[in-house]
Design a protein around this motif. Structure first.
Motif, PDB file in Angstrom:
ATOM      1  N   ILE A 377       4.367   2.083  10.897  1.00 43.05           N
ATOM      2  CA  ILE A 377       3.989   3.354  11.552  1.00 43.05           C
ATOM      3  C   ILE A 377       2.475   3.380  11.798  1.00 43.05           C
ATOM      4  N   LYS A 378       1.741   2.923  10.767  1.00 37.75           N
ATOM      5  CA  LYS A 378       0.268   2.993  10.855  1.00 37.75           C
ATOM      6  C   LYS A 378      -0.259   2.142  12.009  1.00 37.75           C
ATOM      7  N   TYR A 379       0.292   0.917  12.136  1.00 33.44           N
ATOM      8  CA  TYR A 379      -0.298  -0.012  13.106  1.00 33.44           C
ATOM      9  C   TYR A 379       0.328   0.065  14.504  1.00 33.44           C
ATOM     10  N   THR A 380       1.418   0.864  14.672  1.00 38.77           N
ATOM     11  CA  THR A 380       2.031   0.938  16.003  1.00 38.77           C
ATOM     12  C   THR A 380       1.452   2.141  16.753  1.00 38.77           C
ATOM     13  N   THR A 402      11.035  -3.811  12.272  1.00 35.93           N
ATOM     14  CA  THR A 402      10.347  -4.353  13.437  1.00 35.93           C
ATOM     15  C   THR A 402       9.518  -3.252  14.091  1.00 35.93           C
ATOM     16  N   ASP A 403       8.320  -3.625  14.532  1.00 29.81           N
ATOM     17  CA  ASP A 403       7.502  -2.626  15.258  1.00 29.81           C
ATOM     18  C   ASP A 403       6.952  -3.251  16.523  1.00 29.81           C
ATOM     19  N   THR A 404       6.407  -2.403  17.376  1.00 36.33           N
ATOM     20  CA  THR A 404       5.814  -2.910  18.622  1.00 36.33           C
ATOM     21  C   THR A 404       4.290  -2.735  18.544  1.00 36.33           C
ATOM     22  N   GLY A 405       3.772  -2.952  17.359  1.00 42.80           N
ATOM     23  CA  GLY A 405       2.329  -2.812  17.122  1.00 42.80           C
ATOM     24  C   GLY A 405       1.534  -4.000  17.667  1.00 42.80           C
ATOM     25  N   PRO A 406       0.309  -4.168  17.172  1.00 42.33           N
ATOM     26  CA  PRO A 406      -0.592  -5.199  17.732  1.00 42.33           C
ATOM     27  C   PRO A 406      -0.185  -6.636  17.359  1.00 42.33           C
ATOM     28  N   GLY A 407       0.710  -6.780  16.393  1.00 35.44           N
ATOM     29  CA  GLY A 407       1.082  -8.127  15.947  1.00 35.44           C
ATOM     30  C   GLY A 407       0.026  -8.694  14.992  1.00 35.44           C
ATOM     31  N   HIS A 415      -2.697 -15.047   5.193  1.00 37.60           N
ATOM     32  CA  HIS A 415      -3.412 -14.374   4.093  1.00 37.60           C
ATOM     33  C   HIS A 415      -2.935 -12.968   3.791  1.00 37.60           C
ATOM     34  N   ILE A 416      -2.108 -12.371   4.668  1.00 34.17           N
ATOM     35  CA  ILE A 416      -1.853 -10.925   4.506  1.00 34.17           C
ATOM     36  C   ILE A 416      -1.172 -10.562   3.189  1.00 34.17           C
ATOM     37  N   PHE A 417      -0.560 -11.543   2.508  1.00 36.31           N
ATOM     38  CA  PHE A 417       0.085 -11.201   1.234  1.00 36.31           C
ATOM     39  C   PHE A 417      -0.887 -11.327   0.056  1.00 36.31           C
ATOM     40  N   TYR A 421      -6.606  -8.259   1.118  1.00 34.22           N
ATOM     41  CA  TYR A 421      -6.886  -8.874   2.422  1.00 34.22           C
ATOM     42  C   TYR A 421      -6.471  -7.910   3.513  1.00 34.22           C
ATOM     43  N   ARG A 422      -7.359  -7.707   4.466  1.00 28.62           N
ATOM     44  CA  ARG A 422      -7.038  -6.866   5.625  1.00 28.62           C
ATOM     45  C   ARG A 422      -7.201  -7.712   6.877  1.00 28.62           C
ATOM     46  N   GLY A 423      -6.178  -7.643   7.732  1.00 28.17           N
ATOM     47  CA  GLY A 423      -6.188  -8.468   8.941  1.00 28.17           C
ATOM     48  C   GLY A 423      -7.242  -8.001   9.932  1.00 28.17           C
ATOM     49  N   HIS A 424      -7.501  -8.877  10.937  1.00 30.13           N
ATOM     50  CA  HIS A 424      -8.560  -8.549  11.895  1.00 30.13           C
ATOM     51  C   HIS A 424      -8.249  -7.309  12.716  1.00 30.13           C
ATOM     52  N   THR A 425      -6.986  -7.212  13.179  1.00 35.58           N
ATOM     53  CA  THR A 425      -6.659  -6.017  13.987  1.00 35.58           C
ATOM     54  C   THR A 425      -6.718  -4.773  13.117  1.00 35.58           C
ATOM     55  N   ALA A 426      -6.303  -4.916  11.826  1.00 34.82           N
ATOM     56  CA  ALA A 426      -6.213  -3.741  10.953  1.00 34.82           C
ATOM     57  C   ALA A 426      -7.576  -3.106  10.713  1.00 34.82           C
ATOM     58  N   GLN A 431      -7.332   3.399   7.672  1.00 35.67           N
ATOM     59  CA  GLN A 431      -6.815   3.365   6.303  1.00 35.67           C
ATOM     60  C   GLN A 431      -6.413   1.953   5.881  1.00 35.67           C
ATOM     61  N   GLY A 432      -6.323   1.744   4.586  1.00 32.68           N
ATOM     62  CA  GLY A 432      -5.788   0.470   4.093  1.00 32.68           C
ATOM     63  C   GLY A 432      -6.652  -0.156   3.024  1.00 32.68           C
ATOM     64  N   MET A 433      -5.972  -0.554   1.957  1.00 35.08           N
ATOM     65  CA  MET A 433      -6.672  -1.220   0.850  1.00 35.08           C
ATOM     66  C   MET A 433      -6.378  -2.709   0.833  1.00 35.08           C
ATOM     67  N   GLY A 434      -5.423  -3.124   1.657  1.00 31.54           N
ATOM     68  CA  GLY A 434      -5.029  -4.534   1.627  1.00 31.54           C
ATOM     69  C   GLY A 434      -4.155  -4.865   0.434  1.00 31.54           C
ATOM     70  N   LEU A 435      -3.488  -3.849  -0.121  1.00 31.20           N
ATOM     71  CA  LEU A 435      -2.634  -4.095  -1.295  1.00 31.20           C
ATOM     72  C   LEU A 435      -1.148  -3.923  -0.981  1.00 31.20           C
ATOM     73  N   GLY A 436      -0.837  -3.192   0.115  1.00 31.21           N
ATOM     74  CA  GLY A 436       0.556  -2.802   0.404  1.00 31.21           C
ATOM     75  C   GLY A 436       1.496  -3.996   0.453  1.00 31.21           C
ATOM     76  N   LEU A 437       1.124  -5.052   1.177  1.00 28.98           N
ATOM     77  CA  LEU A 437       2.017  -6.203   1.332  1.00 28.98           C
ATOM     78  C   LEU A 437       2.119  -7.008   0.038  1.00 28.98           C
ATOM     79  N   THR A 438       0.984  -7.101  -0.689  1.00 27.45           N
ATOM     80  CA  THR A 438       1.004  -7.839  -1.963  1.00 27.45           C
ATOM     81  C   THR A 438       2.032  -7.198  -2.883  1.00 27.45           C
TER      82      THR A 438
HETATM   83  P1  ADP Z   1      -3.434  -2.570   4.569  1.00 28.34           P
HETATM   84  O1  ADP Z   1      -3.746  -1.581   3.539  1.00 28.34           O
HETATM   85  O2  ADP Z   1      -4.608  -3.159   5.249  1.00 28.34           O
HETATM   86  O3  ADP Z   1      -2.364  -2.150   5.507  1.00 28.34           O
HETATM   87  P2  ADP Z   1      -1.442  -4.420   3.671  1.00 28.34           P
HETATM   88  O4  ADP Z   1      -1.397  -5.309   2.474  1.00 28.34           O
HETATM   89  O5  ADP Z   1      -0.334  -3.430   3.784  1.00 28.34           O
HETATM   90  O6  ADP Z   1      -2.864  -3.776   3.688  1.00 28.34           O
HETATM   91  O7  ADP Z   1      -1.449  -5.331   4.927  1.00 28.34           O
HETATM   92  C1  ADP Z   1      -2.324  -6.421   4.985  1.00 28.34           C
HETATM   93  C2  ADP Z   1      -2.702  -6.708   6.420  1.00 28.34           C
HETATM   94  O8  ADP Z   1      -1.551  -7.138   7.134  1.00 28.34           O
HETATM   95  C3  ADP Z   1      -3.182  -5.504   7.158  1.00 28.34           C
HETATM   96  O9  ADP Z   1      -4.572  -5.336   6.981  1.00 28.34           O
HETATM   97  C4  ADP Z   1      -2.825  -5.858   8.589  1.00 28.34           C
HETATM   98  O10 ADP Z   1      -3.830  -6.662   9.140  1.00 28.34           O
HETATM   99  C5  ADP Z   1      -1.591  -6.695   8.466  1.00 28.34           C
HETATM  100  N1  ADP Z   1      -0.376  -5.930   8.735  1.00 28.34           N
HETATM  101  C6  ADP Z   1       0.536  -5.499   7.843  1.00 28.34           C
HETATM  102  N2  ADP Z   1       1.563  -4.879   8.456  1.00 28.34           N
HETATM  103  C7  ADP Z   1       1.308  -4.929   9.774  1.00 28.34           C
HETATM  104  C8  ADP Z   1       1.997  -4.476  10.924  1.00 28.34           C
HETATM  105  N3  ADP Z   1       3.169  -3.869  10.839  1.00 28.34           N
HETATM  106  N4  ADP Z   1       1.424  -4.722  12.130  1.00 28.34           N
HETATM  107  C9  ADP Z   1       0.244  -5.373  12.214  1.00 28.34           C
HETATM  108  N5  ADP Z   1      -0.464  -5.818  11.176  1.00 28.34           N
HETATM  109  C10 ADP Z   1       0.064  -5.597   9.958  1.00 28.34           C
END
Ligand code: ADP
Length: 478
Positions: A377-380, A402-407, A415-417, A421-426, A431-438
């Motif tokens: 939801i956040k990234y779409t 599945t989302d239609t966000g930036p990819g 590295h996202i797990f 770590y926060r991705g370049h688009t993010a 918002q985001g701490m880079g912990l959600g996926l971990t």
């Molecule tokens: P964050 O708090 O930054 O969302 P996450 O651990 O949840 O931290 O995600 C790590 C990174 O993975 C994000 O910074 C983002 O770059 C990328 N990411 C995760 N989910 C998506 C998504 N649905 N679309 C695009 N990028 C995503």
């Protein structure tokens, strides 16, 4: 003394030489002297003496005519390298090729084996001669008449000085070999020590650097293999320390940002209420909703941090109970569906054809699903689509989000797990701490499952939770 690697290596190279070369030298000289040169020399003297005896047997006047005897020894003395003497059958000296013996002619020869030779034996011996003041090889051969009677004795004496001079040269050669060997050994030890010392110094320098909080580039792997292993271990340790340090910095930066933003919003809300906004019921309600949302955000942040901390402490304990996945997920996702629709996103949910009953810890799984859906939801951007699909396989249940966000770019996907770590688009998103996926991955893995991602930049992302139908515990990732 011998405290450094260099001195020890040099010592280990020259010590065997110091022992072995002199021993070999002594053994060689002894062998040459006792087993080769002296026996050969004696044998040669015996041969010469035998020839002289043959000659003497043909000249019986040698034992009666003193002048003939003297002429005989002088003649034969020029042919051989030894001193030639003739003794009569009683042991008196008749003639000698050495002029210094002239005053001894007619006297009884002072020789320990005289009796033996006078009784017809051949005598050979090596001894020190006081008269010649040298070691001497002596051969005494009896001269017999045709009737087997003794007519006299031929004596050949050879000074061994020249032989010993050859041994002295040999001894010097051994000393020379020893010195050259020691120099070579010391040189080789020195070079080896330098080769070993260099990587040790580099490693010590790098460890000092690391201890001093300075980054160090990975060290090249030196030879030999043991050092390469050590350096490899150091490089991976340094890399781990760097990534922990990076994570710490990242955590601090993220925390400052993530705590600062809702706190700022809360402060503005409270100030607005104090400044009179509480008198307008509609405005007060709106402000309180905003304050509530920020408090929720802070709560989620704290939950994420404490979850991450728990995970660092050890494996998760799951309170498993059976759920029907389709029903359960529809309920869990209801609030997320609302927030997606508020953001103007299209929400699609496809349930599996048949019911799926699996044993999970519903709270933990809800947290994992929540983290993934909140990202979607956040990234779409508004107008996009978030779809959830539940799939049933014989051995597993799958939840696709599945989302239609930036990819996510392939570099970021690697590295996202990782924590923080926060991705370049993010980084464009507030918002985001880079912990959600971990956390989501750790929770899924604790259920014996796995979390996978496929994504195309510009088109969107698809996260899949794969859960086994029968549970077998798996080690949690580090
Ligand atoms: P964050 O708090 O930054 O969302 P996450 O651990 O949840 O931290 O995600 C790590 C990174 O993975 C994000 O910074 C983002 O770059 C990328 N990411 C995760 N989910 C998506 C998504 N649905 N679309 C695009 N990028 C995503």
């Amino acid at each position: 003394m011998f405290r450094t690697l260099r001195s020890r290596l040099i010592l280990s190279h020259i010590l065997p030489l110091l022992v072995v070369v002199p021993l070999i030298g002594i053994a060689l000289i002894y062998l040459l002297e006792e087993a080769v040169l002296l026996p050969n020399l004696t044998a040669e003297l015996k041969q010469q003496a035998a020839l002289i005896v043959d000659l003497a047997e043909t000249q019986p006047n040698l034992w009666t005519d003193a002048a003939a005897a003297q002429a005989f020894v002088e003649r034969t003395g020029t042919r051989v390298t030894a001193r030639v003497m003739l003794l009569d059958r009683t042991g008196n000296l008749r003639a000698s090729s050495d002029a210094a013996d002239a005053n001894r002619v007619g006297q009884l020869l002072d020789h320990p084996d005289l009796k033996r030779v006078l009784s017809g034996e051949t005598v050979t011996r090596q001894d020190y001669s006081r008269r010649l003041q040298a070691d001497v090889a002596d051969v005494l051969l009896p001269v017999m008449k045709s009737d087997e009677q003794l007519s006299g004795v031929v004596r050949l004496s050879y000074r061994l000085t020249s032989v010993y001079e050859q041994f002295t040269a040999l001894r010097w050669l051994v000393v020379g070999v020893l010195i050259v060997g020691l120099l070579l050994g010391a040189g080789v030890g020195w070079i080896l020590a330098l080769n070993l010392q260099r990587p040790i110094e580099q490693l010590t320098h790098a460890v000092d650097h690391l201890a001093g909080d300075q980054s160090s580039a990975p060290l090249p792997e030196p030879q030999p293999e043991e050092f390469a292993l050590l350096v490899r271990a150091f490089n991976s340790l340094a890399e781990r320390l760097h990534s922990l340090e990076d994570a710490r910095h990242q955590l601090l930066a993220n925390m400052v940002h993530e705590l600062g933003r809702p706190l700022g919003a809360l402060q503005s809300g409270v100030e607005a209420l104090r400044g009179g906004a509480d008198e307008d019921p509609a405005l007060r309600h709106e402000l309180l909703i905003g304050v509530d949302a920020e408090i929720h955000r802070l709560r989620r942040l704290l939950d994420d941090l404490s979850r991450h901390y728990d995970q660092a402490l050890g494996p998760l304990e799951l309170n498993r109970r059976p759920i029907e996945l389709n029903e359960w997920l529809t309920l869990v996702l209801a609030p997320w569906r609302e927030s997606a629709e508020r953001k103007n996103l299209q929400w699609m949910m496809t349930r599996s054809n048949e019911p799926i009953v699996i044993e999970v810890d519903p709270d933990r799984l809800a947290q994992a699903v929540g983290n993934l859906i909140s990202n979607a939801i956040k990234y779409t951007p508004a107008g996009g689509t978030v779809s959830i699909e539940i799939e049933s396989e014989p051995a597993a249940a799958l939840i696709h989000m599945t989302d239609t966000g930036p990819g996510i770019s392939p570099e970021d996907q690697a590295h996202i797990f990782e924590p923080f770590y926060r991705g370049h688009t993010a980084r464009r998103f507030p918002q985001g701490m880079g912990l959600g996926l971990t956390i989501a991955r750790d929770l899924v893995v604790a259920h014996g499952g796995r979390l996978e991602v496929t994504s195309t930049v510009g088109q969107g992302s698809r996260f899949t939770i794969w859960l086994p139908r029968t549970f077998s515990p798996q080690p949690s990732p580090a």
